[in-house]
Write a protein that holds these residues in place. Sequence first.
Motif, PDB file in Angstrom:
ATOM      1  N   TYR A  42      10.218  -9.568  -5.868  1.00 26.56           N
ATOM      2  CA  TYR A  42       9.943  -8.283  -6.522  1.00 26.56           C
ATOM      3  C   TYR A  42       9.210  -7.345  -5.568  1.00 26.56           C
ATOM      4  N   GLU A  43       8.242  -7.883  -4.821  1.00 28.78           N
ATOM      5  CA  GLU A  43       7.496  -7.032  -3.884  1.00 28.78           C
ATOM      6  C   GLU A  43       8.432  -6.446  -2.843  1.00 28.78           C
TER       7      GLU A  43
ATOM      8  N   GLN B  40       3.075 -13.908   2.005  1.00 27.25           N
ATOM      9  CA  GLN B  40       1.984 -13.048   1.529  1.00 27.25           C
ATOM     10  C   GLN B  40       1.321 -12.350   2.711  1.00 27.25           C
ATOM     11  N   VAL B 213      -5.615   3.821   1.177  1.00 22.63           N
ATOM     12  CA  VAL B 213      -5.000   2.942   0.182  1.00 22.63           C
ATOM     13  C   VAL B 213      -4.750   1.533   0.724  1.00 22.63           C
TER      14      VAL B 213
ATOM     15  N   VAL C  39      -3.702 -13.268  -5.212  1.00 28.62           N
ATOM     16  CA  VAL C  39      -3.277 -12.383  -4.132  1.00 28.62           C
ATOM     17  C   VAL C  39      -2.036 -11.588  -4.547  1.00 28.62           C
ATOM     18  N   GLN C  40      -1.165 -12.181  -5.352  1.00 31.71           N
ATOM     19  CA  GLN C  40      -0.019 -11.415  -5.859  1.00 31.71           C
ATOM     20  C   GLN C  40      -0.495 -10.296  -6.764  1.00 31.71           C
ATOM     21  N   TYR C  42      -3.327  -8.855  -6.391  1.00 33.57           N
ATOM     22  CA  TYR C  42      -3.890  -7.901  -5.436  1.00 33.57           C
ATOM     23  C   TYR C  42      -2.809  -6.950  -4.922  1.00 33.57           C
ATOM     24  N   GLU C  43      -1.633  -7.488  -4.628  1.00 34.87           N
ATOM     25  CA  GLU C  43      -0.548  -6.633  -4.136  1.00 34.87           C
ATOM     26  C   GLU C  43      -0.178  -5.584  -5.175  1.00 34.87           C
ATOM     27  N   ILE C  46      -2.760  -2.860  -5.055  1.00 39.96           N
ATOM     28  CA  ILE C  46      -2.563  -1.907  -3.966  1.00 39.96           C
ATOM     29  C   ILE C  46      -1.509  -0.872  -4.355  1.00 39.96           C
ATOM     30  N   HIS C  47      -0.451  -1.320  -5.019  1.00 39.55           N
ATOM     31  CA  HIS C  47       0.565  -0.363  -5.469  1.00 39.55           C
ATOM     32  C   HIS C  47      -0.073   0.667  -6.396  1.00 39.55           C
ATOM     33  N   MET C  49      -3.203   1.563  -6.465  1.00 39.69           N
ATOM     34  CA  MET C  49      -4.068   2.450  -5.692  1.00 39.69           C
ATOM     35  C   MET C  49      -3.248   3.535  -5.005  1.00 39.69           C
ATOM     36  N   ALA C  50      -2.045   3.186  -4.531  1.00 37.25           N
ATOM     37  CA  ALA C  50      -1.169   4.196  -3.935  1.00 37.25           C
ATOM     38  C   ALA C  50      -0.799   5.248  -4.980  1.00 37.25           C
ATOM     39  N   ILE C  53      -4.149   7.515  -5.592  1.00 36.13           N
ATOM     40  CA  ILE C  53      -4.564   8.389  -4.499  1.00 36.13           C
ATOM     41  C   ILE C  53      -3.410   9.292  -4.030  1.00 36.13           C
ATOM     42  N   LEU C  54      -2.290   8.692  -3.655  1.00 40.21           N
ATOM     43  CA  LEU C  54      -1.163   9.479  -3.146  1.00 40.21           C
ATOM     44  C   LEU C  54      -0.339  10.104  -4.269  1.00 40.21           C
ATOM     45  N   ILE C 101      -9.767  -9.686  -9.094  1.00 41.51           N
ATOM     46  CA  ILE C 101      -8.706  -8.699  -8.973  1.00 41.51           C
ATOM     47  C   ILE C 101      -8.379  -8.102 -10.337  1.00 41.51           C
ATOM     48  N   LEU C 104     -10.720  -5.403 -10.816  1.00 41.78           N
ATOM     49  CA  LEU C 104     -10.347  -4.255  -9.986  1.00 41.78           C
ATOM     50  C   LEU C 104      -9.241  -3.456 -10.664  1.00 41.78           C
ATOM     51  N   VAL C 210       6.039   8.803  -5.428  1.00 36.77           N
ATOM     52  CA  VAL C 210       5.161   7.645  -5.237  1.00 36.77           C
ATOM     53  C   VAL C 210       4.855   7.008  -6.589  1.00 36.77           C
ATOM     54  N   PHE C 214       6.203   2.962  -7.679  1.00 37.69           N
ATOM     55  CA  PHE C 214       5.256   1.865  -7.893  1.00 37.69           C
ATOM     56  C   PHE C 214       4.928   1.607  -9.362  1.00 37.69           C
ATOM     57  N   SER C 217       4.578  -1.912 -11.019  1.00 38.78           N
ATOM     58  CA  SER C 217       3.382  -2.705 -10.741  1.00 38.78           C
ATOM     59  C   SER C 217       2.236  -2.297 -11.641  1.00 38.78           C
TER      60      SER C 217
END
Lengths: 392, 392, 392
Positions: A42-43, B40, B213, C39-40, C42-43, C46-47, C49-50, C53-54, C101, C104, C210, C214, C217
């Motif tokens: 998916y990522e 990852q 980001v 961590v997944q 977390y990814e 990040i999406h 956060m994009a 911000i963006l 996470i 977050l 953008v 995303f 996510s």
Amino acid sequence: MKNRKLSLKILMSLLMVGFSTAVFAQGNINSEIASILQVQQYERAIHIMAMLILGFGFLMVFVKKYGRSALTATFLLVSVALPFYFLSNSLFTNGAEKGEIEKLILAEFAAASLLIAAGAVLGRVKMHQYIVLGILFTVFYMLNEWIVLRNGLGLLSGAVIDTGGSITIHAFGAIFGVAAALSLTRNGQLEKIVESDATSDRFSMLGSMVLWVFWPSFCAALVPVEAIPHTVINVFLALCGSTLITYVLSTWLRGKTSIADIANATLAGGVAIGSTCDTASYPIALVIGMIAGAISTNAYVLLQDRQRKFLKAVDTCGVSNLHGLPGLFGGLMAIPVVAGLNIPSQLLGIVITISVALLFGWISGKIVALVGERKNAYLDVEEFMEAEAEVD
Amino acid sequence: MKNRKLSLKILMSLLMVGFSTAVFAQGNINSEIASILQVQQYERAIHIMAMLILGFGFLMVFVKKYGRSALTATFLLVSVALPFYFLSNSLFTNGAEKGEIEKLILAEFAAASLLIAAGAVLGRVKMHQYIVLGILFTVFYMLNEWIVLRNGLGLLSGAVIDTGGSITIHAFGAIFGVAAALSLTRNGQLEKIVESDATSDRFSMLGSMVLWVFWPSFCAALVPVEAIPHTVINVFLALCGSTLITYVLSTWLRGKTSIADIANATLAGGVAIGSTCDTASYPIALVIGMIAGAISTNAYVLLQDRQRKFLKAVDTCGVSNLHGLPGLFGGLMAIPVVAGLNIPSQLLGIVITISVALLFGWISGKIVALVGERKNAYLDVEEFMEAEAEVD
Amino acid sequence: MKNRKLSLKILMSLLMVGFSTAVFAQGNINSEIASILQVQQYERAIHIMAMLILGFGFLMVFVKKYGRSALTATFLLVSVALPFYFLSNSLFTNGAEKGEIEKLILAEFAAASLLIAAGAVLGRVKMHQYIVLGILFTVFYMLNEWIVLRNGLGLLSGAVIDTGGSITIHAFGAIFGVAAALSLTRNGQLEKIVESDATSDRFSMLGSMVLWVFWPSFCAALVPVEAIPHTVINVFLALCGSTLITYVLSTWLRGKTSIADIANATLAGGVAIGSTCDTASYPIALVIGMIAGAISTNAYVLLQDRQRKFLKAVDTCGVSNLHGLPGLFGGLMAIPVVAGLNIPSQLLGIVITISVALLFGWISGKIVALVGERKNAYLDVEEFMEAEAEVD
């Protein structure tokens, strides 16, 4: 005696409980790992979506007064192809259970090929004509995919190797697009110059850079997890190769550097490494990228203008220079690189792809021309309200 | 008797089969998990690539008539440093088996440091001079990395803690760049003002925001998987801290807000948290970010112009204000934050980094000056065809 | 006899060693898998956060002379809400151990809702007033989240289903923002036209794209790993639906296409699918997207100007058209779609959200108006140094 029989029975019970627990936990873990791998896929699908929407979208904004239109067309083309391919795929798959994300990625591949084709006719059709083009294209893309990659007509004796789509995504889209342009371009549009300015050039570079950054996920989208590291590094090496060569040749051949070359031909490495991204060695990947950059830059410098006179057609983005020739080159590179490749099948697959693209691209262009006609090429003001404030 | 012997034998066979299956499945799962962790890490490598190409690229577009050049230079610098570092690393590694993606990430770190250095000389060299700078820089970056992080000369009694590269990526790049600028800047260029406009400011903020980001992936790139959550939150907290402080100080010190401060100094938190991103506590991370933002904004306000007069050099992007001073601050913060740190080694590592950067930055500047000379700083038209249409 | 006893003992020892090893390895693997899942997550963070911000940042750059301000305001709003929510959450959680996470991501949801609210007052407050708004908003957002999603006051007999935040993020933010605009807008600002140009329109489309790319996510951020594939495809189908319908209706209702509709209403599918993103079927998701696009486009066409006269307030970005109405629609769609939903709770949750947003949005608007006053709406030059060079 009784104690020993009892001990044996206890042992066997413990063993069975242990086994069952282990099998159950193993199954649980295997199921979790399968879900984790799906989410990793998916990522990569998200990276590809960024390429489709932001990458292709902004790359096409180089036409200086057509930015709103190019971006809207991108939104519409993806919104047509993605559900159409995805739902068709769900209808026509004969039992073979694919993961949902894999189907999404295959739909994204179709949308990518469509955006390449649309780049050839960019600016010379009305918005609703992009939608019609999108529907027609997706049908013929699925047809070619079925014939070449799934051997639907049984024409191929072996598999065609095209992991990252050099042939069936890039070359197919480019040739389809140029064929459509051939049957679409009206005489008055041949003379009109496609111009950029400092701002549209920078937006175009934004699109180019988004494509560059996420390209490894495009090529490695459906590759097995243990092959991903080698594949993605191959793609970056190929891109570095085409980037350096493009700068050198563009500057040498033209006297000054063309930012349009930098925005487009630098990506040729990604196009060409597609067929061999998981099999090539690192040095070979770098070389494939460099040759692809050379082919592409030479095409932009030498063919772009000649093409207009010779074919009496305009290929707005020069997709034949970036996706067409480098895509065919990439598909041919599988022959020396991939051990055990079925060479007749590889060549026949390329020929079929070119034929399907030419024939149905031409037909689609005729149909698209029937449903609309643009008065003023390359101008937002024909279709967008907000552009009226800035008419010269 | 015979039955019990048989039962025992069956039991032992079952046990051995069970064991073997479990060991095999375990090994299979461990191998799958290793592949998953590699992928990852690949995802973090893609985030870093977005920072290099889109982030640094567009941040440097603030120079209003130099956008095409800044973006092309970014493409070229990455395309030089990435393969050069990656293939050198493969040649010179003494057996220690690193993962492929880890090598890619280390190559990206080198490219990041190079882009920082290039920011100092931005606009005052020709495109091919960036390529030469890239090759020289990568050599000396690898030298410093070998001396400071792998103790290649045996000068350090203990490890230098620099997880996110505050010292060896940010400070090294900035000091190298300023040293090169010192030996490169020609007199006529000292007076030329570097200007932005509304559009180049917005493109610059695009680059700044991409860096903001994805910064946590830069710092957490090679951190063990269980440490990633704490690390990435630390980075975001540090960035929030430097963002708020930058706005407050920029507005207070200047009377109005400077968008250049907002685009640059807001990132100082990410620069400074590098050395302690995996060890600091949340409140400490926030404070480190705030102090870094204060250092950076004060440097932009107070030093940027004085630097020009004092050093007789121009640091186009003010890399010393964003990467230099905050990088050194970040490296020093490891001393109070990291338990059991070898303080003499940490200080010596910083001193070595500064020295290598100054010396070889200066030398590289001289070599780069030998291979080319730019006539008109900060203008696309000197090298790009498409800019000819817009000459004043 | 002795041999058999010995064999039994050896067997039992082997069995125990085997068990312990298996349990230990299992625990190790389970721990690794837990880290991998974090961590997944977390990814996906990040999406998001994009997007914050963006995405939101550049979407708001459509105001042609307010770009620097819109982008700086985005940086500040996120830098206020994120740490404030995150650290409050850490203080007030009663033992229930959430992953770092996850906390977050919940903080990011708060920041998203704040950015939506700020879009209503965009351009009519000074920068420090955004900061005050951010602090107040986060308090009341947390209050509503506590009442509606965690049943803090015990008003709900069952759970409110709002996986992707249609109600508690989108509708809440939009209504809060419009209420604040009601109490903030000064008469002179009612007549001032909010204008865009070709460049600000293209930057705005960058932000829109953008967000589009995303969005899955965002909706799937906290969904269990096995539900993610279905959820993310639902989001893309909903977005494709709203994109196509928006183009059709915008062009049909207005005569020409409005790029502002394309930048905003195309996202309505993502807003509306929030409550049912993990439960809806693919066709239902596509339909929900299409209806949401229709609601949103009609609102932009029919309500945006009437709203100004009727409410005597300006909603700069039209957040009520994109996040308000489609958000409420999405929350109501849970009623037919989700089996076993507690309908009275769902309706009461929506009513509570609207009430809290109206009341405290109004109050916050009054407080924000007390701490500052903007002289010139929609102009960078009031607060940014670099804008002085371009004053008309």
